[in-house]
Design an enzyme around this catalytic site. Structure first.
Site, short mmCIF file in Angstrom:
data_model
loop_
_atom_site.label_atom_id
_atom_site.label_comp_id
_atom_site.label_asym_id
_atom_site.label_seq_id
_atom_site.Cartn_x
_atom_site.Cartn_y
_atom_site.Cartn_z
N ASP A 218 0.87 -1.19 0.00
CA ASP A 218 0.00 0.00 0.00
C ASP A 218 0.91 1.24 0.00
OD1 ASP A 218 -2.18 1.67 0.29
OD2 ASP A 218 -2.75 0.93 2.27
N ASP B 225 -9.00 4.13 -1.02
CA ASP B 225 -9.80 4.45 0.16
C ASP B 225 -11.11 5.11 -0.23
OD1 ASP B 225 -7.61 3.40 1.35
OD2 ASP B 225 -6.81 5.31 2.09
#
Ligand SMILES: *[C@@H]1O[C@H](CO)[C@@H](O)[C@H](O)[C@H]1NC(C)=O
Ligand SMILES: *[C@@H]1O[C@H](CO)[C@@H](O)[C@H](O)[C@H]1NC(C)=O
Length: 925
Positions: free
Chosen positions: A514, A601
């Site tokens: 990530d 997100d």
């Protein structure tokens, strides 16, 4: 530490505010080169090709290109460039323009291509009247007009399909040495540019970019005649078909960690894949802009209502349909691949031929993934795992976000919360489940942390503008970033994934990279400063500015280098025996070779659920088929109906993972009312019933390079109504999915392309298009199987995919107008590379009115599966056979049949044929 505390506070204060802080990210007018060059629209291009310099050698035409000021009667050459046109295999061309003799080498993107593209033949047909005409072996012609330089690419009907520099926006800003003091001796203002604001430095908010090489932008325009729409250039949130950008900013490609990103926006987010396709009834073509620097792309679609018709006539000379695009990058060279199509599938394949396909994933990774920031300790993991069994919901992996580590030091564990990781993993694998853990590229600058000490001592970090280790802020606080561009650093990093270097992991622990844009909380636009320095292989005579690359050159491919190093590490840790699974947030051209992607997100809102479809479709046609969105939404809490619809939608998207923010209420499926838990169970079971269908599609992708998740126009290129559709899609050419993405829906409108019929997969009721209204209850997932296809299913409910290996198959045959259908099935061990040693089955399944056959299509390939044929369901049968007999291994068996008159479904019960060997079922009428 004070600064870190502030960053933390700031980060958590922002949660709850529901939209991105736009001020953190540049608009075109705040990005020096975009502001400077977007208005650049000369009447006539200064670039011309020197016809006398042309050399055709093999598949390459090379020539000198020069710039000449149009107003200059003396025709003084301003600058010299090296031009190359290459013919590549499979109807692809490449156009490169670099300075002939640059002050120092300009950056060429390194890792996007899957090796050197394959050459095709290129023949010079003629060279006169200021034009050069060439042809490749397929018969695509290229017409180069020398002055001003223009390239026209013709389709096989001899019609112009792609034009470069029609709008005179070709530009390569020459590199220049900086002069300490600007002198203007002759007073003609010729040196003014050196003063010009932004040439040698730029400022954005409090961030200063030292720009030691000055301006070095490149630009090129593309015209797509006859195109209705252009698609591609993910990652954005504004839909599959791209929109005209004349009002507002261009589309931006710059990998950024955009906190609470917004929808319907052309802002850059985590990924950048600079491939664009143009489609209309005549053809599909594409261009791939091979550049890893910050890029802005303008689009003008003259067929759209909002471009005034007088302008359309003026620009296009009356052409009714045409789309223009313009690529503008901060640095690099002009390097554009032209994909000649001619179908959408051809163009998609041509792109993956250049940048690679997604390798066959381990089968578990096509199952359901359970993630949260964070499962806090071993007891939490155990309880989540057990609850999936208690509630009978299939699940294949549990994920750990950053909190499993010792103070965000990757490759370590928090020994209090996770004292026995190996045992925790073994408990999961006993049920056929896996674990996925996160490893981000930022490295905590902590004395005593082996990774930091090694990287500091060995000089493995990215350097700042002064050549010192660059320090930024990220989850661990003060952090530095490995310079993966140095092969020694990548090798070192890969080795960190060895089992002995990462205790507690095994072949059943997979990875998640990530924050690899890279995210830097206190950096400009939340990323690394552009004047940071990256490794460049030492070369004789290159020093100073020429001895390193700046972050500005490589930014969009930083994540790709991170993924490659991880992928190598995962392969090597298991001696190349087991297939790794890896997930990334940053995306660039070529990412698909190493990793699955997710859309970052997102937020628990209906609009984000809807956006998951066009976002993944755009990524899929840009090579990244293995795509999904956080189920339920990362920020905020999804109420029961939204959560239900999200599971139902994601069960039919390639990457299926629930994830949530640490500050949100827990939301595992059993924490909802029992009715919702039941609906989630049902959605997951639907996914698992089709796992072999998914697996077969991913296998076929490795062979044909086609997306797994497909826009409708891929298979219905002559049906204009399909062109703008991005709220439904195809899986392979067999299933059409229309997820419910609105609250309180009692029906959805579905577009059913082609002749059909399309069978509702729940009822086998056939539907004819083009438009139907589908009533939906909360349990309904509108999915249709195309008449003419066969889809494999497995109906037994298990805890995980591994436990299904020997389960029996149901084959669902959906008949077309000729009472026939075709399908395929891929079977292997699901986790190793033994399929490369012919240990697999790839079967073709065909149904005609008289017989159904299952034949092994790959010569020499075998796999001893215990799976067998339990049932054949034939939908749309008009004349039922009197009898059916199965033949396998020389034996014959009479089969029992049931005909369901109400919906014309014939069920053949218990053929019990082995799926390891061929069989035939013959029908008598
Ligand atoms: C593994 O499972 C056993 C049996 O359920 C349990 O007692 C043990 O605590 C588990 N270990 C971990 C590390 O979760
Ligand atoms: C049915 O068969 C005819 C004749 O072979 C063929 O032209 C047609 O395309 C077929 N239809 C379908 C739906 O395959």
């Amino acid at each position: 530490m004070k600064v870190w505390a502030l960053v933390l506070v700031a980060a958590f204060v922002i949660i709850g505010i529901s939209a991105v802080d736009k001020n953190k990210f540049k608009t075109c007018s705040q990005s020096g080169f975009c502001k400077r060059l977007r208005p650049f629209k000369p009447e006539k291009s200064q670039y011309s090709l020197n016809l006398d310099s042309i050399l055709v050698h093999g598949n390459v035409l090379s020539a000198e290109v020069v710039t000449i000021d149009a107003a200059d009667e003396k025709r003084t050459v301003l600058w010299k460039y090296a031009f190359k046109l290459s013919a590549l295999a499979d109807g692809t061309f490449r156009v490169e323009l670099d300075e002939a003799d640059p002050l120092y080498p300009r950056y060429r993107t390194q890792l996007a291509l899957d090796g050197e593209p394959k050459a095709d033949g290129l023949k010079l047909i003629s060279k006169d009247d200021g034009k050069v005409i060439l042809v490749n072996t397929q018969g695509h012609k290229v017409i180069i007009t020398s002055e001003p330089l223009k390239l026209e690419f013709l389709d096989l009907n001899g019609e112009v399909a792609v034009v470069l520099n029609e709008n005179s926006q070709l530009l390569v800003e020459p590199l220049r040495a900086r002069r300490e003091k600007v002198e203007d001796e002759d007073g003609d203002g010729a040196n003014q540019l050196d003063d010009e604001e932004g040439t040698w430095s730029e400022t954005f908010q409090s961030h200063h970019d030292s720009k030691p090489r000055g301006n070095e932008a490149v630009s090129l325009d593309v015209v797509f005649p006859d195109a209705d729409h252009v698609y591609g250039i993910p990652e954005h949130t504004d839909g599959l078909a791209l929109k005209t950008t004349t009002s507002g900013d261009p589309y931006r490609l710059y990998n950024l960690d955009v906190f609470e990103y917004i929808l319907d926006s052309r802002m850059a987010i985590y990924g950048s894949v600079p491939v664009m396709y143009a489609h209309g009834p005549k053809r599909t073509v594409g261009v791939f802009w091979h550049n890893s620097a910050e890029t802005w792309i303008d689009v003008v679609n003259y067929g759209e209502g909002n471009v005034v018709s007088s302008l359309v006539n003026l620009v296009t000379g009356g052409q009714k349909k045409r789309v223009d695009a313009r690529f503008l990058s901060e640095s690099g060279i002009v390097d554009m691949f032209v994909l000649m199509g001619s179908t959408p599938g051809d163009a998609f394949r041509q792109y993956t031929a250049l940048t690679g396909t997604t390798p066959l994933p381990p089968k578990f990774s096509l199952g359901y993934h359970q993630c949260r920031w964070n499962y806090m300790d071993e007891a939490d993991v155990r309880s989540v795992d057990e609850n999936f069994d208690v509630h009978d919901i299939p699940m294949d992996s549990i994920w750990l976000d950053i909190e499993y580590t010792n103070k965000k030091m990757y490759f370590t564990w928090d020994v209090v919360k996770f004292p026995r990781p190996a045992e925790m993993v073994a408990n999961l694998t006993a049920k056929g489940r896996k674990m996925v853990v996160i490893v981000d590229p930022h490295i905590k600058r902590e004395p005593g942390y082996f990774l930091h000490e090694d990287a500091t001592e060995l000089g493995y970090y990215v350097k700042d503008r002064d050549g010192k280790d660059y320090e930024g802020w990220c989850w661990p606080g003060s952090s530095s970033y490995p310079d993966f561009f140095n092969p020694v650093v990548s090798r070192y990093y890969s080795d960190r994934y060895r089992f002995e270097n990462f205790p507690g992991t095994s072949k059943d622990v997979h990875l998640w990279n990530d924050m690899n844009e890279p995210s830097v909380f206190n950096g400009p636009e939340v990323t690394m400063p552009k004047d940071c320095r990256h490794y460049k292989p030492p070369q004789d005579g290159l020093e100073g500015l020429a001895a390193y690359w700046e972050h500005r050159h490589v930014h969009n491919e930083y994540g790709l280098w991170n993924l490659r190093a991880t992928n190598t590490g995962l392969l090597d840790r298991a001696d190349g025996v087991y297939r790794p699974f890896l997930l990334t947030r940053a995306v660039f051209a070529g990412t698909q070779r190493y990793s699955a992607v997710w859309t970052g997100d997102n937020t628990a809102e209906w609009s984000f659920l809807a956006a998951s479809v066009p976002m993944c479709l755009s990524l899929a046609i840009a090579g990244n088929s293995f795509c999904g969105s956080d189920v339920g939404g990362f920020f905020k809490y999804p109420e029961a109906e939204l959560m239900t619809r999200w599971y139902q939608a994601a069960a039919f998207q390639p990457f299926f993972r629930a994830h949530s923010h640490i500050e949100t209420k827990r939301r595992e499926p059993w924490l909802y009312p029992a009715a919702t838990t039941a609906l989630i169970r049902d959605a997951n079971r639907k996914r698992y019933a089709l796992l072999d269908f998914w697996y077969t599609l991913f296998y076929e992708h490795t062979v044909d390079g086609l997306p797994v998740m497909r826009p409708l126009f891929q298979h219905y290129p002559d049906e204009p109504a399909t062109y703008p559709i991005d709220d439904q899609y195809l899986l392979g050419d067999a299933l059409l999915v229309k997820p419910v993405t609105t609250a309180g829906a009692s029906s959805v409108e579905v577009y059913l392309p082609g002749d059909g019929p399309w069978y509702d997969v729940d009822t086998y009721v056939p539907h004819k298009g083009p438009r139907i209204t589908q009533p939906v209850t909360i349990s309904k997932i509108p999915v249709y199987q195309r008449g003419g296809t066969i889809v494999p299913r497995r109906e037994r409910v298990r805890r995980s995919s591994a436990l299904m290996a020997d389960d029996p198959f149901t084959l669902v045959v959906a008949l077309d107008a000729n009472n026939s259908a075709r399908g395929s099935l891929y079977i292997d061990d699901g986790e190793t590379y033994e399929y490369k040693n012919n240990k697999y089955i790839y079967a073709k399944i065909e149904f005609g009115p008289d017989e159904m056959t299952y034949t092994l299509a790959s010569e020499g390939a075998q796999y001893p599966t215990g799976a067998w044929l339990e049932r054949v369901v034939v939908a749309g049968i008009r004349a039922a056979p009197r009898s059916a007999r199965l033949q396998q291994d020389g034996r014959q068996t009479a089969l029992q049949m049931t005909l369901h008159k109400g919906n014309d479904v014939l069920v053949l019960r218990k053929p019990a044929a082995s799926m390891a060997r061929p069989w035939t079922i013959t029908f008598a009428y």
